[in-house]
Design an enzyme around this catalytic site. Structure first.
Site, short mmCIF file in Angstrom:
data_model
loop_
_atom_site.label_atom_id
_atom_site.label_comp_id
_atom_site.label_asym_id
_atom_site.label_seq_id
_atom_site.Cartn_x
_atom_site.Cartn_y
_atom_site.Cartn_z
N ARG A 64 40.22 38.44 38.20
CA ARG A 64 40.02 38.18 36.82
C ARG A 64 38.91 38.93 36.25
O ARG A 64 38.83 39.40 34.95
CB ARG A 64 39.26 36.67 36.94
CG ARG A 64 40.70 35.76 36.73
CD ARG A 64 39.66 33.84 37.35
NE ARG A 64 39.22 33.80 37.84
CZ ARG A 64 39.24 33.36 39.40
NH1 ARG A 64 40.50 33.39 39.81
NH2 ARG A 64 38.41 33.73 40.32
N GLU A 101 31.44 32.02 48.15
CA GLU A 101 31.99 30.59 47.77
C GLU A 101 32.11 29.80 48.43
O GLU A 101 31.86 28.81 49.14
CB GLU A 101 31.96 29.88 45.98
CG GLU A 101 31.10 28.49 46.29
CD GLU A 101 31.15 28.10 44.64
OE1 GLU A 101 32.04 28.84 44.35
OE2 GLU A 101 30.97 27.13 44.68
P1 AMP Z 1 30.35 34.45 43.95
O1 AMP Z 1 30.54 35.97 45.21
O2 AMP Z 1 30.26 33.51 44.85
O3 AMP Z 1 29.64 34.68 43.04
O4 AMP Z 1 31.86 34.60 44.52
C1 AMP Z 1 32.36 34.56 42.63
C2 AMP Z 1 33.59 35.37 42.92
O5 AMP Z 1 34.35 34.01 43.32
C3 AMP Z 1 33.83 35.27 41.54
O6 AMP Z 1 34.65 36.72 41.39
C4 AMP Z 1 34.77 34.21 40.77
O7 AMP Z 1 36.48 34.98 39.84
C5 AMP Z 1 34.99 33.04 42.07
N1 AMP Z 1 34.41 32.27 42.12
C6 AMP Z 1 33.40 31.37 42.83
N2 AMP Z 1 33.44 30.30 42.26
C7 AMP Z 1 33.46 30.01 41.77
C8 AMP Z 1 34.26 28.76 40.91
N3 AMP Z 1 33.27 27.46 40.92
N4 AMP Z 1 35.03 28.41 39.89
C9 AMP Z 1 35.64 29.64 39.13
N5 AMP Z 1 35.53 31.41 40.18
C10 AMP Z 1 34.86 31.12 41.03
#
Ligand code: AMP
Length: 176
Positions: A64, A101
């Site tokens: 995205r 996450e």
């Molecule tokens: P992080 O590495 O935990 O910061 O996760 C970020 C990545 O995971 C981004 O590229 C987001 O597209 C996706 N992502 C993580 N959590 C969500 C969420 N709650 N809603 C949408 N996308 C998420």
């Protein structure tokens, strides 16, 4: 539609419960993309962060992030560099493993992606724990680049991803 872009964007984001796993509230940005005016407001807001700055390229994170980062690069008249999930880039790569996450992953960048350029901004749709963006920043540094900023459309403030990106300039249009 108000004259406050960040308010307009926040109103458009759709919460999807329990996707892709139970307990996750997924922030769906497709309503922003589907509305030409809103999409432009998001891209303009991100591009504005770097106007007047000497930036060489925008790095987008699979998948995205590509949508926003490509448009921001185009708006700024500079190049776009993809950071992709393992196994997707055809040429020689550098890679970094990271935590998500919801899961684990590995990101890659082409070793020659910078083409002698140095200063880049990282753009992604959402900051959750910060693991993905940190891995992207490490990749850029591994191939000799400098991260001028890390920019998001959405930040999940309660997950403290910003702390994980300590040392980088982090900016988000919308914070939850
Ligand atoms: P992080 O590495 O935990 O910061 O996760 C970020 C990545 O995971 C981004 O590229 C987001 O597209 C996706 N992502 C993580 N959590 C969500 C969420 N709650 N809603 C949408 N996308 C998420």
């Amino acid at each position: 539609m108000t004259n406050n872009p960040t308010q307009n964007l926040k109103t458009a984001v759709r919460d999807v419960l329990d996707f892709p796993k139970k307990g996750i509230v997924f922030k769906d940005i497709t309503p922003i993309l589907a509305d030409g005016d809103l999409f432009r407001q998001a891209v303009d807001w991100l591009a504005e962060l770097h106007r007047g700055e000497k930036l060489d390229a925008v790095v987008g994170i699979d998948a995205r992030g590509f949508i926003f980062a490509g448009a921001v690069a185009c708006a700024l008249g500079i190049g776009f560099i993809p950071v992709r999930k393992k196994g997707k880039l055809p040429f020689e790569t550098q890679s970094v493993a990271y935590d998500l996450e919801y899961g684990k992953g590995e990101l890659e960048i082409h070793v020659d992606a910078l083409r002698g350029q140095k200063r880049v901004a990282i753009v992604d749709d959402l900051l959750a724990t910060g693991g993905t963006a940190l891995a992207a920043a490490k990749l850029i540094e591994k191939i000799g680049g400098k991260v001028s900023g890390v920019d998001f459309v959405i930040e999940l403030g309660f997950l403290k991803g910003r702390d994980r990106l300590n040392g980088y300039r982090v900016t988000s249009a919308i914070v939850y």
